[in-house]
Design a protein around this motif. Sequence first.
Motif, PDB file in Angstrom:
ATOM      1  N   THR A 113      41.798  44.389  35.354  1.00 25.65           N
ATOM      2  CA  THR A 113      41.059  43.233  35.867  1.00 25.65           C
ATOM      3  C   THR A 113      39.429  43.219  35.814  1.00 25.65           C
ATOM      4  OG1 THR A 113      42.472  41.611  34.890  1.00 25.65           O
ATOM      5  CG2 THR A 113      41.091  40.258  35.633  1.00 25.65           C
ATOM      6  N   THR A 114      39.566  43.281  37.403  1.00 30.02           N
ATOM      7  CA  THR A 114      38.361  43.240  38.368  1.00 30.02           C
ATOM      8  C   THR A 114      38.001  44.398  37.342  1.00 30.02           C
ATOM      9  OG1 THR A 114      39.766  43.530  40.411  1.00 30.02           O
ATOM     10  CG2 THR A 114      37.524  44.630  40.245  1.00 30.02           C
ATOM     11  N   ALA A 115      37.616  45.537  36.912  1.00 34.49           N
ATOM     12  CA  ALA A 115      36.963  46.246  36.137  1.00 34.49           C
ATOM     13  C   ALA A 115      36.432  46.093  35.167  1.00 34.49           C
ATOM     14  CB  ALA A 115      37.894  47.689  35.558  1.00 34.49           C
ATOM     15  N   THR A 116      37.107  45.281  34.479  1.00 36.12           N
ATOM     16  CA  THR A 116      36.211  44.206  33.148  1.00 36.12           C
ATOM     17  C   THR A 116      35.745  43.295  33.554  1.00 36.12           C
ATOM     18  OG1 THR A 116      38.748  44.488  31.848  1.00 36.12           O
ATOM     19  CG2 THR A 116      37.307  42.602  31.034  1.00 36.12           C
ATOM     20  N   ALA A 117      36.025  42.385  34.538  1.00 37.90           N
ATOM     21  CA  ALA A 117      35.028  41.797  35.369  1.00 37.90           C
ATOM     22  C   ALA A 117      33.906  41.978  35.490  1.00 37.90           C
ATOM     23  CB  ALA A 117      35.334  40.712  36.303  1.00 37.90           C
ATOM     24  N   GLN A 118      33.877  43.274  35.968  1.00 38.37           N
ATOM     25  CA  GLN A 118      32.067  44.089  36.196  1.00 38.37           C
ATOM     26  C   GLN A 118      31.744  44.242  35.218  1.00 38.37           C
ATOM     27  OE1 GLN A 118      34.177  46.609  39.179  1.00 38.37           O
ATOM     28  NE2 GLN A 118      33.642  46.029  40.569  1.00 38.37           N
ATOM     29  N   ALA A 119      32.768  44.440  34.432  1.00 38.93           N
ATOM     30  CA  ALA A 119      32.185  45.250  32.931  1.00 38.93           C
ATOM     31  C   ALA A 119      31.037  44.453  32.112  1.00 38.93           C
ATOM     32  CB  ALA A 119      32.492  46.191  32.284  1.00 38.93           C
ATOM     33  N   ALA A 120      32.118  42.492  32.329  1.00 38.07           N
ATOM     34  CA  ALA A 120      31.131  41.876  31.546  1.00 38.07           C
ATOM     35  C   ALA A 120      30.041  41.167  32.078  1.00 38.07           C
ATOM     36  CB  ALA A 120      32.316  40.222  30.853  1.00 38.07           C
ATOM     37  N   GLU A 121      30.109  41.408  33.446  1.00 40.59           N
ATOM     38  CA  GLU A 121      28.909  40.784  34.224  1.00 40.59           C
ATOM     39  C   GLU A 121      27.895  41.839  33.569  1.00 40.59           C
ATOM     40  OE1 GLU A 121      28.001  39.877  38.256  1.00 40.59           O
ATOM     41  OE2 GLU A 121      28.335  41.831  39.187  1.00 40.59           O
ATOM     42  N   LYS A 122      27.738  43.269  33.805  1.00 43.29           N
ATOM     43  CA  LYS A 122      26.802  44.138  33.154  1.00 43.29           C
ATOM     44  C   LYS A 122      26.295  44.258  31.642  1.00 43.29           C
ATOM     45  CE  LYS A 122      25.970  49.261  32.760  1.00 43.29           C
ATOM     46  NZ  LYS A 122      26.961  50.609  33.582  1.00 43.29           N
ATOM     47  N   ALA A 123      27.941  43.428  31.088  1.00 33.59           N
ATOM     48  CA  ALA A 123      26.559  43.531  30.084  1.00 33.59           C
ATOM     49  C   ALA A 123      26.199  41.639  29.091  1.00 33.59           C
ATOM     50  CB  ALA A 123      28.340  43.789  29.138  1.00 33.59           C
ATOM     51  N   GLY A 124      26.043  41.246  29.629  1.00 31.41           N
ATOM     52  CA  GLY A 124      25.366  39.957  30.258  1.00 31.41           C
ATOM     53  C   GLY A 124      26.055  38.551  29.669  1.00 31.41           C
ATOM     54  N   TYR A 125      27.698  38.722  29.864  1.00 31.29           N
ATOM     55  CA  TYR A 125      28.500  37.595  29.875  1.00 31.29           C
ATOM     56  C   TYR A 125      28.720  36.319  30.682  1.00 31.29           C
ATOM     57  CZ  TYR A 125      31.555  39.776  25.809  1.00 31.29           C
ATOM     58  OH  TYR A 125      31.763  40.989  25.100  1.00 31.29           O
ATOM     59  N   SER A 126      28.121  35.139  30.195  1.00 28.87           N
ATOM     60  CA  SER A 126      28.307  34.418  31.272  1.00 28.87           C
ATOM     61  C   SER A 126      29.318  33.704  32.214  1.00 28.87           C
ATOM     62  CB  SER A 126      28.200  32.636  30.817  1.00 28.87           C
ATOM     63  OG  SER A 126      26.697  33.039  29.760  1.00 28.87           O
ATOM     64  N   ARG A 127      30.261  33.606  31.945  1.00 25.16           N
ATOM     65  CA  ARG A 127      31.293  33.854  32.853  1.00 25.16           C
ATOM     66  C   ARG A 127      33.036  34.683  32.215  1.00 25.16           C
ATOM     67  NH1 ARG A 127      30.524  27.790  33.625  1.00 25.16           N
ATOM     68  NH2 ARG A 127      29.123  26.977  31.481  1.00 25.16           N
ATOM     69  N   PHE A 128      33.677  34.407  33.779  1.00 28.24           N
ATOM     70  CA  PHE A 128      34.654  35.106  33.203  1.00 28.24           C
ATOM     71  C   PHE A 128      35.965  34.540  33.957  1.00 28.24           C
ATOM     72  CE2 PHE A 128      38.060  39.132  34.890  1.00 28.24           C
ATOM     73  CZ  PHE A 128      37.972  39.372  33.022  1.00 28.24           C
ATOM     74  N   TRP A 129      37.176  34.045  33.336  1.00 29.11           N
ATOM     75  CA  TRP A 129      38.182  33.051  33.464  1.00 29.11           C
ATOM     76  C   TRP A 129      39.097  33.925  33.703  1.00 29.11           C
ATOM     77  CZ3 TRP A 129      37.462  27.466  30.870  1.00 29.11           C
ATOM     78  CH2 TRP A 129      36.178  26.621  31.387  1.00 29.11           C
ATOM     79  N   VAL A 130      39.983  33.580  34.763  1.00 36.42           N
ATOM     80  CA  VAL A 130      41.503  33.991  34.751  1.00 36.42           C
ATOM     81  C   VAL A 130      42.811  32.533  34.722  1.00 36.42           C
ATOM     82  CG1 VAL A 130      41.335  36.285  35.392  1.00 36.42           C
ATOM     83  CG2 VAL A 130      41.680  34.080  37.126  1.00 36.42           C
ATOM     84  N   ALA A 131      43.360  32.877  34.183  1.00 32.16           N
ATOM     85  CA  ALA A 131      44.863  31.439  33.840  1.00 32.16           C
ATOM     86  C   ALA A 131      45.612  31.699  34.995  1.00 32.16           C
ATOM     87  CB  ALA A 131      44.970  31.683  32.252  1.00 32.16           C
ATOM     88  N   GLU A 132      46.176  30.401  34.959  1.00 35.95           N
ATOM     89  CA  GLU A 132      47.255  30.157  36.003  1.00 35.95           C
ATOM     90  C   GLU A 132      48.689  30.420  34.991  1.00 35.95           C
ATOM     91  OE1 GLU A 132      49.862  27.050  38.006  1.00 35.95           O
ATOM     92  OE2 GLU A 132      48.091  26.766  37.751  1.00 35.95           O
TER      93      GLU A 132
END
Length: 329
Positions: A26-45
């Motif tokens: 999930t951490t690697a996915t968040a970093q890739a999303a940031e690099k790609a230009g996504y606005s938000r990265f949400w996780v759920a309870e």
Amino acid sequence: MTIPLSLLDLVPVREGESISSALAATTATAQAAEKAGYSRFWVAEHHGMDGIAGGATSVVLAHLGNATSTIRIGAGGIMLPNHTPYLIAEQFGTLAALFPGRIDLGLGRAAGADGRLAQALRKDIVGAAERFPNDIVELQARFGGQAVGGVASPQASGADVAIWVLGSSLFGAQLAAVLGLPYAFASHFAPTHLDEAARIYRERFQPSATLDKPHFMAAINVLAADTREEAEYLASSTDQSFVALRSGQPLRLPPPIRDYRASLPAAANAMLEQVRSVRAVGTPQDVRESIEAFVERTGADEVICACATYDPQAQIRSLELTMDALKHS
């Protein structure tokens, strides 16, 4: 197409893997999303589920905040009946102090828990769900610096936390409209009331200090690959998980299966078809066209994408292909 894209990640635990590897993926996915230009990265309870590792949501967000630098991070969402507003105000006020201008707090009314888990949480889930609107107002007051009930929340006071109402029914749409808050609809797993919820939210929206006009975000399952066949193959992991969950036998994210649907009985296929009505799976062009049609249908101001793959690298490639396709549409 210029609509903002965001990502929802449930911190999936894959078959044969550990909680540690799920968090690392999930951490690697968040970093890739940031690099790609996504606005938000949400996780759920979610609690008590072997295949989802995001239960300690604020702890996960603190880790993701340290691993990224610009993307907004948040809860999609915190199931407020499981908590006191005071503790959530402290947790997310602290996150806002650590990562200024980056924290979202999506709030859901469902407990995400059965009776046994409610007992483990020491909560009256039914009563707490009935207090959901009042608890949101209390959170707003605490972030605004008010000492609710004579008790201050120093970590929350003045915190820059964006509160969202989440929902999969019409209740959340009405509540978000009355409170003048942004609204996110969980159409990726519960699409039945999507169109009516969007209409009600817009028609009944009351401007507030937070928003002067409605802001509607809708969720869609997205998986892009080089070919349609490969995309459908990769997406079969989440298809299997959905069928298992709805059958009362949740499992860890399984490896993909070729022609998975061909092996299913008619009842399971019908159940899967409902959630498949809100999806964008295929080549980058297929995904772009599906997302554009979804936005045209819903009038969404923002789209949040969900879809885990058994191979974490395939998920990262999917989010990259998706963003690239939308940027060049």
